[in-house]
Write a protein that holds these residues in place. Structure first.
Motif, mmCIF file in Angstrom:
data_model
loop_
_atom_site.group_PDB
_atom_site.id
_atom_site.type_symbol
_atom_site.label_atom_id
_atom_site.label_comp_id
_atom_site.label_asym_id
_atom_site.label_seq_id
_atom_site.Cartn_x
_atom_site.Cartn_y
_atom_site.Cartn_z
ATOM 1 N N ALA A 54 35.334 -4.919 21.170
ATOM 2 C CA ALA A 54 36.115 -6.132 21.408
ATOM 3 C C ALA A 54 37.070 -6.409 20.257
ATOM 4 O O ALA A 54 38.086 -7.089 20.448
ATOM 5 C CB ALA A 54 35.178 -7.328 21.608
ATOM 6 N N LEU A 55 36.776 -5.896 19.061
ATOM 7 C CA LEU A 55 37.709 -6.066 17.948
ATOM 8 C C LEU A 55 39.036 -5.386 18.255
ATOM 9 O O LEU A 55 40.094 -5.856 17.827
ATOM 10 C CB LEU A 55 37.109 -5.498 16.662
ATOM 11 C CG LEU A 55 36.004 -6.342 16.004
ATOM 12 C CD1 LEU A 55 35.335 -5.561 14.883
ATOM 13 C CD2 LEU A 55 36.573 -7.652 15.475
ATOM 14 N N GLY A 56 38.991 -4.278 18.990
ATOM 15 C CA GLY A 56 40.227 -3.607 19.375
ATOM 16 C C GLY A 56 40.928 -4.299 20.522
ATOM 17 O O GLY A 56 42.135 -4.561 20.470
ATOM 18 N N ALA A 68 44.545 -6.339 19.595
ATOM 19 C CA ALA A 68 45.546 -6.469 20.656
ATOM 20 C C ALA A 68 46.387 -7.729 20.481
ATOM 21 O O ALA A 68 47.595 -7.717 20.745
ATOM 22 C CB ALA A 68 44.863 -6.470 22.018
ATOM 23 N N GLN A 69 45.762 -8.805 20.022
ATOM 24 C CA GLN A 69 46.527 -10.043 19.841
ATOM 25 C C GLN A 69 47.287 -10.034 18.521
ATOM 26 O O GLN A 69 48.422 -10.514 18.454
ATOM 27 C CB GLN A 69 45.579 -11.238 19.916
ATOM 28 C CG GLN A 69 44.953 -11.402 21.287
ATOM 29 C CD GLN A 69 44.139 -12.673 21.405
ATOM 30 O OE1 GLN A 69 44.671 -13.765 21.607
ATOM 31 N NE2 GLN A 69 42.833 -12.547 21.280
ATOM 32 N N THR A 122 46.208 2.527 21.333
ATOM 33 C CA THR A 122 46.187 1.656 20.167
ATOM 34 C C THR A 122 44.819 0.996 19.989
ATOM 35 O O THR A 122 44.315 0.880 18.866
ATOM 36 C CB THR A 122 47.289 0.595 20.275
ATOM 37 O OG1 THR A 122 48.553 1.248 20.467
ATOM 38 C CG2 THR A 122 47.364 -0.255 19.028
ATOM 39 N N GLU A 123 44.197 0.564 21.092
ATOM 40 C CA GLU A 123 42.879 -0.047 20.990
ATOM 41 C C GLU A 123 41.841 0.963 20.500
ATOM 42 O O GLU A 123 41.010 0.632 19.630
ATOM 43 C CB GLU A 123 42.460 -0.618 22.347
ATOM 44 C CG GLU A 123 43.289 -1.824 22.783
ATOM 45 C CD GLU A 123 42.879 -2.347 24.144
ATOM 46 O OE1 GLU A 123 41.973 -1.732 24.767
ATOM 47 O OE2 GLU A 123 43.450 -3.359 24.603
ATOM 48 N N MET A 124 41.863 2.183 21.026
ATOM 49 C CA MET A 124 40.913 3.204 20.595
ATOM 50 C C MET A 124 41.155 3.592 19.138
ATOM 51 O O MET A 124 40.210 3.849 18.386
ATOM 52 C CB MET A 124 40.998 4.431 21.493
ATOM 53 C CG MET A 124 40.491 4.210 22.905
ATOM 54 S SD MET A 124 40.549 5.719 23.926
ATOM 55 C CE MET A 124 39.297 6.725 23.113
ATOM 56 N N PHE A 125 42.408 3.641 18.745
ATOM 57 C CA PHE A 125 42.739 3.976 17.361
ATOM 58 C C PHE A 125 42.172 2.920 16.410
ATOM 59 O O PHE A 125 41.529 3.253 15.400
ATOM 60 C CB PHE A 125 44.258 4.077 17.207
ATOM 61 C CG PHE A 125 44.734 4.235 15.794
ATOM 62 C CD1 PHE A 125 44.459 5.387 15.080
ATOM 63 C CD2 PHE A 125 45.457 3.232 15.171
ATOM 64 C CE1 PHE A 125 44.901 5.539 13.768
ATOM 65 C CE2 PHE A 125 45.906 3.366 13.878
ATOM 66 C CZ PHE A 125 45.626 4.523 13.164
#
Length: 857
Positions: free
Chosen positions: A561-563, A568-569, A601-604
């Protein structure tokens, strides 16, 4: 009179743009780096008011220096008194920031360095600009770098010492569950996956986050939305054997390509959609599907280039949990003017209650690339107007699916939600109330994130009694569950202030409140059983236990959820959803590619968290996560399949976030790149120094001629014409060079060397004189000033964790967290632990004093 004279002198200096000091600043761009690194050159005590002497001191300090801005090992800081530093502010800053000009809506006419703690709001603004090397303005007179360093370090030291003597953790009266938190809370409590957007309005954002308490306003409309959601969710969770028919429609984005398999649909299908639908009861349901059509009304994919015929028509399969329940033939000659339009319908289909995966997908008839005579566009619905044109092969596309029912309901089957709710069953009338109390106490405690009081339980049992009068035991439980979900104790995250705490007094929040803060920060969800147990025992706030729990939670998959939430925000990835480049320029851009960019980007970011890497790896990492579609977009080979996997970059063109197509696309316009938007994004998101909005009446770049001498010109040429306006130039000289260094990436993040047939010229100078010509140059320039990067990340992480804006009184904490993390290699766990261990996270201040203090500023 003195202020007016200073203002006139400042205007004259800015217009002329040539002084001994400004010339030195242009010749020695590395001077500003001293503000953004830990060291400073060894210097003597030459008087401050001699510019020539200051320059000589700086040049002498450069002797034998290695990397730009890095001091020799034996360097000693320059010691300057606050009074002398106040004189520096008067000489170099007040020329613009005075009572007359009010540049940046800021005056420093009465600013006194020695009084920085008392004038902390203004001082913190100065610190941000000085650390970023943005003040004084390029071309304006400036003192030596070691003097500026002494100024910023003195301001920080004075403010931090005052804050240590009287810490202010801030206050947050309450926080409301936003959409994402509401969804996760319902899933945790009932095992029910819902889309909160079906019930709740959009969340208001502040400081770029949707969980900031002070903008989570209440209104009759919002309260009604939560009440309606409570009623609907409780019926879906318990089931409703008397449910009346209703219809839910699910739309397929027009930007979604439908040649490939859709995740969740049965193998051997292509396109369509697959989703989880919550059926309220066992019974018969009707399904309707409709298709895209051309502007003439003809079914899209039915012309001479279609891959199906009358003898062998396209077929669409409806399946429940992977099992086919209907097979519909798509008539080739369907037309929007037909009695039922371009729709197909099923007969009644029996479905059991609860969440079921429903798929509507076409039977796949081909493999491999399409044999288009022209470009085989990746977006399969790039334009309905060319569907029957020569050279394009086309396929029918699903537009939406509707589910109608239940008809003739027969009861409610056992579901995940019912198993989580009904942990006991009365077998005799006398067992009903004790069983209900047990169920309601357990659900209420989890929903309220604390044990129920006797008054809480009595109130909820009254709802059980009302519901059970007519409908029996299950109806009473459903009524009580609705009351739980509609309760302020579920919807809001209240943190109770002890009764003996006075206004302005600091106090430690309870362990239960700490558990909620921690879980919503790291997981975006309510605390689990282990956190609740430790909180009830009063052990969670112990430093060793708290650190152990943070480590456990970061290793848990829920920390992703941090990603998807924080990163994300912070990075503005939600803006990507609104970006749809010009289809004529980018016919290969579609929803699957956009989703792949976002997931990359989220996975990174999550890989940085999972591997506990340095935050600076966000800018330097030589790896990323791509699937076949995104790898093709990047020009990478040897990547196949729809799943993302980790790959190394083949060269240094793409490194870290600045090479991600998600960032590069959301900072572009639909038809072209935007160096302005990209420069603004770097300044605002990464450096924490957003440029001011453009003044009114300034023409947009689109009003600048795109053609010159009969040929299209580059974006850079148009920007130079636009920047000729002096009103525009003052801000564009900060943004444009940054954005131009990324102009080798087009509007969708593909690498290029030409624009409109003209070789790109991406050369420029950063505001401190650092030459820029490529993404690598920009990365190096940013990493030369790590302090702004690290502090900006810390401020955003802290705002997200606290659920409130980071104020001026939080900046000492931000600096302390960043300094401690730097000593630990800038590992991301150091930042997370620093936030969690901070007084702002574990404490609060009695209400009354803070509002008064803020109003007085």
């Amino acid at each position: 009179m003195r202020t007016l004279s200073a203002a006139l002198i400042g205007i004259a200096l800015l217009l002329v743009g040539r002084t001994a000091d400004s010339g030195w600043a242009q010749q020695e761009p590395g001077a500003l780096d001293l503000l953004t690194t830990a060291g400073s050159p060894q210097v003597d005590a030459t008087p401050l008011h001699s510019s020539d002497a200051l320059i000589q001191r700086y040049l002498a300090s450069r002797s034998g220096e290695g990397l730009r801005g890095v001091a020799p090992a034996a360097a000693a800081p320059l010691v300057i008194s606050p009074d002398e530093l106040t004189a520096v502010v008067r000489q170099y800053c007040v020329v613009c920031h005075n009572d007359v000009m009010l540049t940046g809506n800021l005056t420093l006419s009465e600013f006194d360095v020695a009084e920085a703690p008392r004038m902390a709001v203004t001082a913190e603004k100065m610190i941000v600009k000085l650390r970023a090397g943005m003040m004084p303005l390029p071309g304006a007179p400036r003192p030596s770098a070691d003097t500026l360093l002494a100024l910023v370090e003195t301001l920080e030291t004075l403010i931090d010492e005052a804050a240590e003597a009287d810490p202010n953790p801030g206050i947050r009266t309450f926080q409301r569950l936003n959409r994402a938190e509401y969804e996760s809370s319902i899933e945790d409590l009932l095992g029910l996956v819902i889309d909160a957007g079906d019930y709740l309005p959009l969340d208001t954002k502040s400081a770029n986050f949707d969980n900031i308490a002070d903008v989570q306003m209440l209104s009759p409309t919002l309260l009604n939305a939560y009440l309606a959601a409570a009623g609907e969710v409780s019926r879906l969770a318990v089931g409703d054997a008397d449910a009346s028919p209703s219809e839910a429609t699910y739309t397929v984005s027009r930007w979604a390509s439908q040649r490939e398999h859709v995740e969740g649909a049965p193998r051997g299908t292509r396109g369509g959609l697959s989703l989880v639908h919550n059926f309220p009861a066992d019974g018969d349901y009707l399904f309707r599907v409709s298709f895209h059509h051309e502007t003439t009304g003809t079914l899209f994919g039915s012309g001479g280039a279609a891959l199906h015929t009358d003898e062998r028509p396209e077929q669409l399969e409806i399946s429940i949990n992977g099992e086919r329940v209907a097979l519909l033939e798509v008539g080739r000659w369907m037309h929007a003017s037909d009695p039922d339009g371009v729709n197909l319908r099923t007969g009644p289909i029996a479905v059991r209650a609860g969440p079921q995966r429903v798929s509507a997908a076409f039977i796949q008839r081909f493999e491999g690339p399409l044999q288009d005579m022209l470009s085989p566009h990746d977006w399969s619905l790039v334009s309905t107007s060319i569907a029957n044109s020569y050279g394009f092969q086309s396929l029918p596309h699903l537009r939406d699916m509707a589910i109608n029912g239940p008809h003739s309901p027969t009861g409610v089957s056992e579901t995940i939600s019912r198993r989580k709710i009904f942990t006991c069953r009365p077998t005799a009338p006398g067992e009903a109330r004790p069983c209900a109390e047990d169920i309601i106490a357990r659900l209420g405690s989890r929903a309220f994130r604390r044990p129920l009081t006797d008054d809480d339980l009595d109130a909820l049992m009254r709802f059980y009694e009302i519901g059970g009068e007519d409908g029996g035991f299950e109806s009473g439980i459903r009524q009580a569950l609705e009351a739980i979900l509609a309760s302020p104790h579920f919807v809001f995250r209240f943190e109770r202030q002890p009764a003996d705490v006075e206004a302005g007094e600091n106090y430690r929040i309870s362990d239960l409140d700490l558990a909620s803060r921690l879980s919503f920060f790291l997981w975006g969800a309510p605390p689990d059983e282990q956190l609740r147990a430790l909180a009830l025992e009063g052990r969670l706030s112990r430093p060793d236990v708290l650190e152990e729990q943070v480590g456990r939670m970061m290793a848990d998959p829920r920390s992703d959820a941090l990603g998807s939430r924080f990163a994300a925000q912070w990075l503005r990835l939600s803006d990507l959803e609104k970006m749809n480049p010009d289809v004529r320029e980018n016919p290969d851009f579609d929803a699957p590619l956009k989703a792949a960019m976002l997931l990359e980007t989220e996975m990174f970011f999550n890989s940085i968290v999972r591997e506990d890497r340095s935050v600076l790896d966000l800018y330097t990492a030589d790896y990323t996560f791509v699937n076949e579609r995104l790898a093709k977009h990047y020009g990478m080979s040897d990547v196949t399949g729809p799943n993302h996997r980790r790959v190394q970059y083949p060269d240094d063109r793409r490194r870290g976030l600045l090479g991600h197509a998600s960032i590069l696309t959301l900072t572009s316009h639909p038809g072209r790149t935007s160096p302005v938007l990209r420069g603004k994004w770097v300044m605002e998101v990464l450096l924490g120094t957003p440029p001011p909005p453009p003044p009114p009446g300034v023409p947009d770049l689109e009003e600048t001629d795109a053609v010159q001498d009969g040929r299209l010109i580059t974006t850079r040429a148009r920007m130079e014409m636009h920047r000729a306006n002096p009103v525009c130039a003052s801000c564009h000289k900060f943004m444009d060079p940054i954005g131009l260094s990324l102009d080798n990436f087009d509007a969708t993040g593909r690498y290029r060397i030409k624009e409109n047939g003209v070789l790109l010229d991406t050369r420029g100078e950063m505001y401190d004189g650092t030459p820029l010509a490529s993404p690598a140059d920009l990365r190096q320039a940013l990493l030369a000033r790590p302090i702004p990067l690290v502090r900006t990340f810390t401020r955003n992480l802290m705002a997200y964790a606290l659920g409130r804006r980071v104020e001026y009184y939080d900046q000492p904490t931000v600096r302390a967290i960043a300094a401690q993390a730097a000593a630990d290699g800038n590992r991301i766990s150091s930042f997370i632990l620093g936030v969690v261990k901070s007084p702002a996270f574990q404490m609060s201040r009695g209400e009354g004093e803070l509002a008064e203090a803020s109003g007085g500023r």
